[in-house]
Motif scaffolding. Structure first.
Motif, PDB file in Angstrom:
ATOM      1  N   GLN A  30       0.828  -1.209   0.000  1.00  0.00           N
ATOM      2  CA  GLN A  30       0.000   0.000   0.000  1.00  0.00           C
ATOM      3  C   GLN A  30       0.865   1.261   0.000  1.00  0.00           C
ATOM      4  OE1 GLN A  30      -3.179   0.265  -0.597  1.00  0.00           O
ATOM      5  NE2 GLN A  30      -3.147  -1.949  -0.819  1.00  0.00           N
ATOM      6  N   ILE A  31       1.985   1.230   0.698  1.00  0.00           N
ATOM      7  CA  ILE A  31       2.901   2.378   0.672  1.00  0.00           C
ATOM      8  C   ILE A  31       3.436   2.580  -0.736  1.00  0.00           C
ATOM      9  CG2 ILE A  31       5.154   3.201   1.458  1.00  0.00           C
ATOM     10  CD1 ILE A  31       4.480   1.976   4.203  1.00  0.00           C
ATOM     11  N   GLY A  32       3.764   1.486  -1.406  1.00  0.00           N
ATOM     12  CA  GLY A  32       4.225   1.579  -2.791  1.00  0.00           C
ATOM     13  C   GLY A  32       3.156   2.122  -3.718  1.00  0.00           C
ATOM     14  N   GLY A  33       1.927   1.682  -3.536  1.00  0.00           N
ATOM     15  CA  GLY A  33       0.823   2.190  -4.354  1.00  0.00           C
ATOM     16  C   GLY A  33       0.568   3.670  -4.120  1.00  0.00           C
ATOM     17  N   LEU A  34       0.670   4.086  -2.872  1.00  0.00           N
ATOM     18  CA  LEU A  34       0.488   5.499  -2.546  1.00  0.00           C
ATOM     19  C   LEU A  34       1.603   6.339  -3.164  1.00  0.00           C
ATOM     20  CD1 LEU A  34      -1.208   7.485  -0.810  1.00  0.00           C
ATOM     21  CD2 LEU A  34       0.397   7.056   1.031  1.00  0.00           C
ATOM     22  N   ALA A  35       2.826   5.857  -3.097  1.00  0.00           N
ATOM     23  CA  ALA A  35       3.948   6.587  -3.689  1.00  0.00           C
ATOM     24  C   ALA A  35       3.802   6.680  -5.207  1.00  0.00           C
ATOM     25  CB  ALA A  35       5.266   5.906  -3.329  1.00  0.00           C
TER      26      ALA A  35
END
Length: 67
Positions: A30-35
């Motif tokens: 999810q952090i990767g998707g947000l970034a």
């Protein structure tokens, strides 16, 4: 697949720590998707990533609390 990784280890009692690892993995995804959304400038749908990140973080917290 992520849901199975969260559910099966505690239900079967085999390698319960894998549920925590799966929850942490979902947080990282999810952090990767947000970034990625931020880098593309897609601010209209960023609320969904924030909600999913919060749910994944709560899952990590519950998994570590109940073990």
């Amino acid at each position: 697949m992520g849901a199975l990784g969260l559910l099966l280890p505690p239900l079967t009692g085999i390698a319960v720590w894998l549920a925590v690892a799966a929850a942490v993995g979902l947080v990282l995804v999810q952090i990767g998707g947000l970034a990625l959304r931020l880098s593309r400038g897609e601010f209209q749908d960023i609320w969904l990533d924030i909600v999913l990140l919060a749910l994944a973080a709560v899952t990590v917290w519950l998994a570590t609390t109940w073990l």
